[in-house]
Structure formats: structure tokens, C-alpha cells
Design a protein around this motif. Structure first.
Motif, PDB file in Angstrom:
ATOM      1  N   ASN A 133       0.822  -1.047  -0.229  1.00  0.00           N
ATOM      2  CA  ASN A 133      -0.125   0.457   0.202  1.00  0.00           C
ATOM      3  C   ASN A 133       0.622   1.242   0.076  1.00  0.00           C
ATOM      4  O   ASN A 133       0.489   2.393  -0.975  1.00  0.00           O
ATOM      5  N   GLN A 134       2.298   1.088   0.714  1.00  0.00           N
ATOM      6  CA  GLN A 134       3.127   2.339   0.907  1.00  0.00           C
ATOM      7  C   GLN A 134       3.654   2.347  -0.818  1.00  0.00           C
ATOM      8  O   GLN A 134       5.191   3.233  -0.561  1.00  0.00           O
ATOM      9  N   LEU A 135       3.845   1.513  -1.667  1.00  0.00           N
ATOM     10  CA  LEU A 135       5.156   1.161  -2.774  1.00  0.00           C
ATOM     11  C   LEU A 135       4.904   2.699  -3.489  1.00  0.00           C
ATOM     12  O   LEU A 135       3.580   2.888  -4.136  1.00  0.00           O
ATOM     13  N   SER A 136       6.132   3.593  -3.434  1.00  0.00           N
ATOM     14  CA  SER A 136       5.861   4.342  -4.137  1.00  0.00           C
ATOM     15  C   SER A 136       6.596   4.613  -5.742  1.00  0.00           C
ATOM     16  O   SER A 136       6.160   4.977  -6.623  1.00  0.00           O
ATOM     17  N   VAL A 137       7.743   3.362  -5.590  1.00  0.00           N
ATOM     18  CA  VAL A 137       8.533   3.876  -6.816  1.00  0.00           C
ATOM     19  C   VAL A 137       9.032   1.620  -7.102  1.00  0.00           C
ATOM     20  O   VAL A 137       8.781   1.660  -6.027  1.00  0.00           O
ATOM     21  N   LEU A 138       8.663   1.276  -8.229  1.00  0.00           N
ATOM     22  CA  LEU A 138       8.070   0.033  -8.532  1.00  0.00           C
ATOM     23  C   LEU A 138       9.684   0.068 -10.401  1.00  0.00           C
ATOM     24  O   LEU A 138       9.213   0.893 -11.198  1.00  0.00           O
ATOM     25  N   ASN A 139      10.805  -0.470 -10.014  1.00  0.00           N
ATOM     26  CA  ASN A 139      11.457  -1.124 -11.693  1.00  0.00           C
ATOM     27  C   ASN A 139      11.364  -2.165 -11.943  1.00  0.00           C
ATOM     28  O   ASN A 139      11.895  -3.249 -11.262  1.00  0.00           O
ATOM     29  N   LEU A 140      10.270  -2.179 -13.058  1.00  0.00           N
ATOM     30  CA  LEU A 140      10.425  -2.992 -13.838  1.00  0.00           C
ATOM     31  C   LEU A 140      11.425  -3.591 -14.732  1.00  0.00           C
ATOM     32  O   LEU A 140      11.043  -4.433 -15.585  1.00  0.00           O
ATOM     33  N   SER A 141      12.068  -2.723 -15.159  1.00  0.00           N
ATOM     34  CA  SER A 141      12.370  -2.061 -16.697  1.00  0.00           C
ATOM     35  C   SER A 141      13.540  -3.224 -16.948  1.00  0.00           C
ATOM     36  O   SER A 141      14.323  -4.335 -15.719  1.00  0.00           O
ATOM     37  N   TYR A 142      14.075  -3.858 -17.844  1.00  0.00           N
ATOM     38  CA  TYR A 142      15.397  -4.300 -18.480  1.00  0.00           C
ATOM     39  C   TYR A 142      14.657  -6.013 -18.310  1.00  0.00           C
ATOM     40  O   TYR A 142      15.710  -6.456 -17.194  1.00  0.00           O
ATOM     41  N   ASN A 143      13.815  -6.266 -18.193  1.00  0.00           N
ATOM     42  CA  ASN A 143      12.748  -7.456 -18.368  1.00  0.00           C
ATOM     43  C   ASN A 143      12.637  -8.208 -19.453  1.00  0.00           C
ATOM     44  O   ASN A 143      13.098  -7.803 -20.644  1.00  0.00           O
ATOM     45  N   MET A 144      11.587  -9.528 -19.832  1.00  0.00           N
ATOM     46  CA  MET A 144      11.320  -9.950 -20.638  1.00  0.00           C
ATOM     47  C   MET A 144       9.706  -9.934 -20.635  1.00  0.00           C
ATOM     48  O   MET A 144       9.332 -11.157 -20.867  1.00  0.00           O
ATOM     49  N   ILE A 145       8.751  -8.726 -19.725  1.00  0.00           N
ATOM     50  CA  ILE A 145       7.501  -9.062 -19.719  1.00  0.00           C
ATOM     51  C   ILE A 145       7.060  -8.408 -21.611  1.00  0.00           C
ATOM     52  O   ILE A 145       8.078  -7.699 -22.133  1.00  0.00           O
ATOM     53  N   ALA A 146       5.868  -9.517 -21.787  1.00  0.00           N
ATOM     54  CA  ALA A 146       5.459  -9.389 -23.202  1.00  0.00           C
ATOM     55  C   ALA A 146       3.839  -8.646 -22.846  1.00  0.00           C
ATOM     56  O   ALA A 146       2.769  -8.517 -23.883  1.00  0.00           O
ATOM     57  N   GLN A 147       3.456  -9.465 -21.466  1.00  0.00           N
ATOM     58  CA  GLN A 147       2.073  -9.141 -21.353  1.00  0.00           C
ATOM     59  C   GLN A 147       1.522  -8.680 -19.384  1.00  0.00           C
ATOM     60  O   GLN A 147       2.131  -9.588 -18.682  1.00  0.00           O
ATOM     61  N   LEU A 148       0.892  -7.729 -19.495  1.00  0.00           N
ATOM     62  CA  LEU A 148       0.790  -7.101 -18.058  1.00  0.00           C
ATOM     63  C   LEU A 148      -0.843  -6.669 -18.003  1.00  0.00           C
ATOM     64  O   LEU A 148      -1.399  -6.118 -18.723  1.00  0.00           O
ATOM     65  N   ASP A 149      -1.448  -7.274 -16.839  1.00  0.00           N
ATOM     66  CA  ASP A 149      -3.492  -7.540 -16.877  1.00  0.00           C
ATOM     67  C   ASP A 149      -3.045  -6.058 -16.046  1.00  0.00           C
ATOM     68  O   ASP A 149      -2.661  -5.765 -15.511  1.00  0.00           O
ATOM     69  N   SER A 150      -4.678  -5.572 -16.583  1.00  0.00           N
ATOM     70  CA  SER A 150      -4.857  -3.821 -16.446  1.00  0.00           C
ATOM     71  C   SER A 150      -5.007  -4.517 -14.627  1.00  0.00           C
ATOM     72  O   SER A 150      -4.627  -2.478 -14.416  1.00  0.00           O
ATOM     73  N   ASP A 151      -4.700  -4.814 -14.236  1.00  0.00           N
ATOM     74  CA  ASP A 151      -5.439  -4.532 -12.878  1.00  0.00           C
ATOM     75  C   ASP A 151      -4.082  -4.673 -11.668  1.00  0.00           C
ATOM     76  O   ASP A 151      -4.377  -4.754 -10.640  1.00  0.00           O
ATOM     77  N   THR A 152      -2.522  -4.988 -12.332  1.00  0.00           N
ATOM     78  CA  THR A 152      -1.720  -5.825 -11.577  1.00  0.00           C
ATOM     79  C   THR A 152      -1.199  -4.342 -10.839  1.00  0.00           C
ATOM     80  O   THR A 152      -0.846  -4.290 -10.020  1.00  0.00           O
ATOM     81  N   PHE A 153      -1.492  -3.012 -11.143  1.00  0.00           N
ATOM     82  CA  PHE A 153      -0.991  -1.909 -10.629  1.00  0.00           C
ATOM     83  C   PHE A 153      -2.124  -0.939 -10.363  1.00  0.00           C
ATOM     84  O   PHE A 153      -2.222  -0.220  -9.762  1.00  0.00           O
ATOM     85  N   THR A 154      -3.604  -1.579 -10.328  1.00  0.00           N
ATOM     86  CA  THR A 154      -4.862  -0.424  -9.596  1.00  0.00           C
ATOM     87  C   THR A 154      -4.347  -0.897  -8.408  1.00  0.00           C
ATOM     88  O   THR A 154      -5.082   0.137  -7.842  1.00  0.00           O
ATOM     89  N   SER A 155      -3.940  -1.544  -7.238  1.00  0.00           N
ATOM     90  CA  SER A 155      -3.807  -1.769  -5.893  1.00  0.00           C
ATOM     91  C   SER A 155      -3.042  -0.745  -5.354  1.00  0.00           C
ATOM     92  O   SER A 155      -2.581  -0.553  -3.998  1.00  0.00           O
ATOM     93  N   LEU A 156      -1.849  -0.446  -6.014  1.00  0.00           N
ATOM     94  CA  LEU A 156      -1.108   0.091  -5.629  1.00  0.00           C
ATOM     95  C   LEU A 156      -1.131   1.680  -5.962  1.00  0.00           C
ATOM     96  O   LEU A 156      -1.149   2.436  -6.610  1.00  0.00           O
ATOM     97  N   GLU A 157      -1.615   1.569  -4.759  1.00  0.00           N
ATOM     98  CA  GLU A 157      -2.725   2.919  -4.855  1.00  0.00           C
ATOM     99  C   GLU A 157      -1.615   4.533  -4.567  1.00  0.00           C
ATOM    100  O   GLU A 157      -1.089   5.653  -4.955  1.00  0.00           O
ATOM    101  N   SER A 158      -0.312   4.386  -3.754  1.00  0.00           N
ATOM    102  CA  SER A 158       0.524   5.276  -3.566  1.00  0.00           C
ATOM    103  C   SER A 158       1.945   5.068  -4.360  1.00  0.00           C
ATOM    104  O   SER A 158       2.944   6.078  -4.504  1.00  0.00           O
ATOM    105  N   LEU A 159       1.694   4.414  -5.663  1.00  0.00           N
ATOM    106  CA  LEU A 159       2.772   4.189  -6.794  1.00  0.00           C
ATOM    107  C   LEU A 159       2.624   5.703  -7.464  1.00  0.00           C
ATOM    108  O   LEU A 159       1.602   6.194  -8.308  1.00  0.00           O
ATOM    109  N   THR A 160       4.176   6.687  -7.423  1.00  0.00           N
ATOM    110  CA  THR A 160       4.390   7.510  -8.363  1.00  0.00           C
ATOM    111  C   THR A 160       5.062   7.305  -9.467  1.00  0.00           C
ATOM    112  O   THR A 160       4.746   8.394 -10.398  1.00  0.00           O
TER     113      THR A 160
END
Length: 386
Positions: A133-160
Motif C-alpha cells: 500500500n505504501q509502494l511509491s517507486v516500482l522498477n521492472l525495466s530490462y526484463n522479458m515481460i510481454a503481457q501485463l494485466d490491467s489490474d496489476t497496478f490498480t491496488s498500488l494507490e501510492s505508486l508515483t
């Protein structure tokens, strides 16, 4: 006296446990390489070739760096991370993480910064970041992600800040409730026709698209253009998808039609009953399969028939194998047979004994090989005159 002795032993026991606690604390600090201040407990575990997260860490740790190891974030690692309820900053970049399962960071309610870049992540489950709930910075760069669900980041209310650069993303559907301050999307193979929702979201929200000039998508004519500047038309995208499907299936369709034209080119197929041109039916490859089966059956039958009959034919040919008799042999054979078939004389004499002797020789050697081959097809006759 007994009471005095017991009082002396109590301080000794306390000193013993104090030494053990100090030794354990010393070992933990050396092994985990932690820096303790009045407000933070920062542990550095980078570049130690670790396959699992170490247990020799303080429970009240606030900053943990585990970069440049071989951690895969399995169940054991997630269980250890769940103990660090005071953790604020976690660095797991440059490891061997491939999957982010649901609740990968559970019980880390105070986590503010999470860096999982430079891994081999290809799958991110819908509830991978649940509880942050307090997560502000999320770094997922330089990976092999090809698909992301639309609700993956919905719960991260504090993400900037969300960094997704240099993955394999071609489309990204984001709900309007997700409102970070900055997002990084460069270096992905975006397809313009699949980014209408993303384009609308970027325009409607106040989010900052970092490195916008390099955040491009591919149009139908293979040109690249900025995601925000691309003129995406739904009708054009439908036509593009239809043409792409036809292009993918064109090769088998051409071969199928060519075979149909060859096999179905008959008078009945070319013209109808009223003389007009009729459609050529598309014939599949079943006729070729049927012809192959028939050819296989016929050839197999012929081989079996030949294999069965060959011994009989060979025996038949051997039975008719002749050897031509010599002229002297034939005369001797006739003389012996004529003597055998002639009537026996009533008067005994020296001249009448020769046929009898010959008859006895013939019958005596009947069971032995005489060197001649009997031929059933030579007529046996008796020359009575001789």
C-alpha cells in the motif's frame, strides 16, 4: 552457605547469555554487512553469489540490497522477506527471477521502493504486488515481460513512478483509476493499433511520459512514431489486422487452390449444363492420400503373391530340367529294354542266357543311381523286331 553459593551463580549465568547474544550479534553484522544508525538498518548483500536470501539479517532491517546475485525468489525467499515488516527499500535487481507470483511481497506494508530490474521476468501475476500500500517507486525495466494485466497496478494507490522500459510489451491496457506521476515505456515493441486505450490514458491524465521521443510504436507501413503523436484509427486497425491474417494464411491457401485446379479441371467442372462457367470446387488432399493407400496395398499384395509363388515356380522349373542323352546311351537303353521285354526261351543254351543276365543286372541295380535322368515324357516303346 547454600544461599550464598546460589547468589553467586546467578550473575555468572547472566554473563554467559550476554556473551552468547553479543557473539551472535557480531556474527550477524559481519555476515550480513549491515550499517546500523539511530533510524535505519541498511544491509548490503550485493555480489555474493547468493542463491537464497540470507537468514542472518536483523528483523528490524529498513534497507536491503541483494543485487547481482542468483536469487530466484522462490517460496523460501518470500517467506524470509515476509519477516521484514519494517523494510522500506528493497533492491533485487540483477538476479535470476523469472516469475512474480501472487503475494510475492506480502506483509511488507511499509515498502516504498522496489527495484526488480535486470532479471528474466516473463510472467507477472495479477496479485504479485498485493499488500504494498505504501509502494511509491516500482522498477521492472530490462526484463522479458510481454503481457501485463490491467489490474496489476490498480491496488498500488501510492505508486508515483513506474518503470517498464526495455521489455517485450506490445500493448498495455491501463484503467483510469491508476494515476502515477511518472511512467517510463521506452524500448518496447509497441504496436500503434493496440495502444488506443494507453494513448487516451496518457492524454487524459497528468502523468509524465519520460523519454517520450524514444517511446515509439509501429504503424501498418512499418513506420515508427511517438505514442502520443500516433493517429490511431479503429477502422484502419481492423483493416490492418484482416490483411495481416490473410498474409499469414496466403501460402497454404495458394498451394491448396493450385492442387484443386489440377485435380478438378474436368469438363463438368469447367462449364455447367447451360454452357456457363461453373465454379471449380476446392478439392483437398484426400485423393492423394487415397491414391497412396491404394498403391501401397497393390504393391504389397504383389510382393506377397510373388514371395508365395516363387518357390512353386522354382520347383516346377527344376522338375523339367533335362539332360540330353548321348547316342550310345540311347542304343544301350533300347537293347536292355528289348531284352527284358522279350519272351524267355524254352530251351536253355548259351545264346539264350545273355538276356537273362542283362535282366538280372537291370533289376539288381534298380535302387542304385545309374547316372541317367528319367524323363517321363519320352515314349517307351519296344522294338520287337530286334
Amino acid at each position: 552457605m547454600i544461599l550464598l553459593r546460589s547468589n553467586r551463580k546467578v550473575p555468572n549465568m547472566k554473563l554467559y547469555w550476554l556473551v552468547i547474544s553479543a557473539g551472535t550479534l557480531f556474527l550477524n553484522t559481519v555476515t550480513a554487512d549491515c550499517n546500523i544508525t539511530s533510524q535505519t538498518v541498511a544491509c548490503e548483500e550485493s555480489g555474493k553469489n547468493l542463491f537464497n536470501i540470507s537468514l542472518n539479517l536483523f528483523q528490524n532491517i529498513t534497507k536491503l540490497s541483494l543485487k547481482n546475485n542468483k536469487i530466484t525468489l522462490e517460496d523460501h525467499d518470500r517467506e524470509i522477506l515476509g519477516r521484514f515488516i519494517n523494510l522500506i527499500e528493497l533492491h533485487l535487481n540483477e538476479n535470476n527471477i523469472t516469475v512474480l507470483n501472487n503475494n510475492s511481497f506480502y506483509n511488507m506494508k511499509n515498502l516504498v521502493t522496489l527495484d526488480i530490474s535486470n532479471n528474466c521476468i516473463s510472467t507477472v501475476h495479477k496479485a504479485a504486488f498485493a499488500g504494498l500500500n505504501q509502494l511509491s517507486v516500482l522498477n521492472l525495466s530490462y526484463n522479458m515481460i510481454a503481457q501485463l494485466d490491467s489490474d496489476t497496478f490498480t491496488s498500488l494507490e501510492s505508486l508515483t513512478v513506474l518503470d517498464l522500459q526495455y521489455n517485450f510489451l506490445k500493448y498495455f491496457h491501463i484503467k483510469s483509476s491508476f494515476k502515477p506521476i511518472k511512467i517510463v515505456l521506452a524500448g518496447n515493441p509497441w504496436i500503434c493499433c493496440d495502444l488506443l486505450d494507453l494513448q487516451i490514458w496518457l492524454t487524459a491524465s497528468n502523468v509524465t511520459l519520460e523519454n517520450e521521443s524514444n517511446t515509439t510504436c509501429t504503424l501498418s507501413n512499418m513506420d515508427k512514431i511517438s505514442i502520443k503523436m500516433a493517429a490511431i484509427q479503429t477502422a484502419d486497425c481492423k483493416i490492418e489486422k484482416t490483411s495481416l491474417e490473410n498474409t499469414v494464411t496466403s501460402t497454404p491457401a495458394v498451394s491448396l487452390r493450385s492442387s484443386a485446379l489440377i485435380t478438378a479441371l474436368t469438363p463438368n467442372n469447367i462449364t455447367g449444363n447451360n454452357g456457363t462457367r461453373a465454379e471449380l470446387p476446392l478439392v483437398g488432399k484426400s485423393w492423394t492420400f487415397l491414391a497412396g493407400v491404394l498403391g501401397f496395398v497393390l504393391s504389397t499384395t504383389l510382393l506377397i503373391f510373388t514371395a508365395v509363388k516363387c518357390p512353386a515356380w522354382y520347383h516346377y522349373l527344376i522338375s523339367y530340367r533335362h539332360r540330353r542323352l548321348k547316342e550310345n546311351d540311347s542304343e544301350m537303353f533300347e537293347q536292355e529294354f528289348s531284352a527284358d521285354m522279350s519272351p524267355s526261351p524254352s530251351v536253355s543254351g548259351t545264346s539264350s542266357e545273355e538276356p537273362i543276365v542283362i535282366f538280372e543286372k537291370v533289376h539288381a541295380c534298380g535302387d542304385e543311381e545309374d547316372g541317367f535322368i528319367e524323363d517321363k515324357y519320352i515314349d517307351i516303346y519296344v522294338n520287337e523286331e530286334r
